[in-house]
Design a protein around this motif. Structure first.
Motif, mmCIF file in Angstrom:
data_model
loop_
_atom_site.group_PDB
_atom_site.id
_atom_site.type_symbol
_atom_site.label_atom_id
_atom_site.label_comp_id
_atom_site.label_asym_id
_atom_site.label_seq_id
_atom_site.Cartn_x
_atom_site.Cartn_y
_atom_site.Cartn_z
ATOM 1 N N THR A 95 1.225 5.009 14.852
ATOM 2 C CA THR A 95 0.371 4.075 14.050
ATOM 3 C C THR A 95 1.083 2.933 13.354
ATOM 4 O O THR A 95 1.897 3.154 12.550
ATOM 5 N N LYS A 96 0.464 1.546 13.561
ATOM 6 C CA LYS A 96 1.233 0.470 13.008
ATOM 7 C C LYS A 96 0.092 -0.253 12.498
ATOM 8 O O LYS A 96 -0.764 -0.571 13.180
ATOM 9 N N TYR A 97 0.069 -0.888 11.108
ATOM 10 C CA TYR A 97 -0.864 -1.484 10.590
ATOM 11 C C TYR A 97 -0.552 -2.408 9.522
ATOM 12 O O TYR A 97 0.590 -2.122 8.930
ATOM 13 N N SER A 98 -1.161 -3.654 9.456
ATOM 14 C CA SER A 98 -0.849 -4.641 8.595
ATOM 15 C C SER A 98 -2.166 -4.753 7.295
ATOM 16 O O SER A 98 -2.946 -4.349 7.667
ATOM 17 N N GLU A 99 -1.699 -4.941 6.214
ATOM 18 C CA GLU A 99 -2.584 -4.992 5.163
ATOM 19 C C GLU A 99 -2.126 -5.899 4.085
ATOM 20 O O GLU A 99 -0.846 -6.497 4.256
ATOM 21 N N VAL A 100 -2.830 -6.498 3.249
ATOM 22 C CA VAL A 100 -2.768 -7.139 2.123
ATOM 23 C C VAL A 100 -3.278 -6.731 0.895
ATOM 24 O O VAL A 100 -4.561 -6.504 0.645
ATOM 25 N N ILE A 101 -2.257 -6.722 -0.033
ATOM 26 C CA ILE A 101 -2.890 -6.248 -1.428
ATOM 27 C C ILE A 101 -3.208 -7.553 -2.109
ATOM 28 O O ILE A 101 -2.430 -8.326 -2.361
ATOM 29 N N LYS A 102 -4.604 -7.477 -2.838
ATOM 30 C CA LYS A 102 -4.879 -8.425 -3.691
ATOM 31 C C LYS A 102 -5.582 -8.163 -4.886
ATOM 32 O O LYS A 102 -6.104 -7.225 -4.958
ATOM 33 N N TYR A 103 -5.193 -8.943 -6.116
ATOM 34 C CA TYR A 103 -5.948 -8.968 -7.096
ATOM 35 C C TYR A 103 -6.186 -10.262 -7.609
ATOM 36 O O TYR A 103 -5.558 -11.343 -7.407
ATOM 37 N N ASP A 104 -7.502 -10.475 -7.908
ATOM 38 C CA ASP A 104 -8.117 -11.665 -8.256
ATOM 39 C C ASP A 104 -7.523 -12.253 -9.556
ATOM 40 O O ASP A 104 -7.023 -13.414 -9.512
ATOM 41 N N THR A 105 -7.769 -11.392 -10.577
ATOM 42 C CA THR A 105 -7.222 -11.912 -11.853
ATOM 43 C C THR A 105 -6.500 -10.922 -12.804
ATOM 44 O O THR A 105 -7.460 -9.821 -12.725
ATOM 45 N N ILE A 106 -5.597 -11.035 -13.473
ATOM 46 C CA ILE A 106 -5.016 -10.053 -14.179
ATOM 47 C C ILE A 106 -4.752 -10.956 -15.590
ATOM 48 O O ILE A 106 -3.796 -11.598 -15.688
#
Length: 215
Positions: A95-106
């Motif tokens: 299994t191979k997958y791509s992802e993007v971890i996102k944080y709007d505001t810290i």
């Protein structure tokens, strides 16, 4: 006696031919089903749904390939997968997958305001993370933080040495060096073997054929 023996042998040959024919038809049907399923899978796209836990799940159809097809369609076109798969003696699943971890505001508020008034803004962008920031005497704000990542999961058999026992293993590799795997639970469901491949079916066929010849 000779004619009787020839008759029994002909019966045995017919019996074996019937078994071979059934196996061939069954295998052919299986191949046709896999080809149709793989044709659909190759054009399938990722879909998202809300699962029973209330979180989001990404789904896509899975390919079913023979070892030769795996090398031709996957290994030859993906150097990373090929390199990681070399440590396995047998491959069960990839299994191979791509992802993007996102944080709007810290936002981090300072307990005590700094004694001077200032505002600083800027953007940071690297291969593994990107964000904008704003700093003042009262707080530090990180906005639009993103971390791209690609994961390769391989399940298969490994040997500690050439003649060692094969151990079913799942290997998870992340491309982003800032992401660490802290735990893995991997389970393989053993599928029932088709009746025509079971040893006692062939044993029964051999005994039947032997009895026919002996008579």
């Amino acid at each position: 006696m000779g004619k009787l023996m020839i008759k029994h042998i002909s019966h045995l040959v017919i019996f074996i031919l019937i078994i071979v024919l059934l196996l061939s038809v069954n295998k052919c049907n299986g191949i046709q089903k896999e080809l149709k399923a793989n044709a659909i899978t190759l054009t399938d796209t990722v879909t998202y749904l809300t699962n029973a836990l209330g979180t989001k799940t990404a789904t896509v159809s899975a390919l079913q390939l023979e070892k030769s097809e795996l090398k031709k369609l996957i290994m030859s076109k993906d150097a990373e997968v090929k390199a990681l798969a070399q440590s396995f003696s047998k491959i069960k699943a990839i299994t191979k997958y791509s992802e993007v971890i996102k944080y709007d505001t810290i936002t981090v508020f300072f307990k005590d305001s700094l004694p001077c008034s200032f505002n600083r803004t800027g953007n940071i962008k690297t291969k593994w993370y990107a964000f904008s920031y704003k700093a003042s005497q009262k707080s530090f704000i990180i906005d639009s933080l993103t971390m791209p990542n690609q994961a390769i999961i391989i399940t298969g058999f490994k040997r500690k040495w050439f003649l060692g026992n094969e151990v079913l293993t799942t290997q998870v590799t992340h491309s982003n060096p800032y992401i660490t795997v802290t735990g893995i639970t991997s389970v393989e469901v053993a599928l029932p073997q088709p009746w025509y491949k079971k040893w006692y079916v062939w044993l029964a066929g051999g005994i039947t054929g032997g009895l026919l010849i002996s008579k």
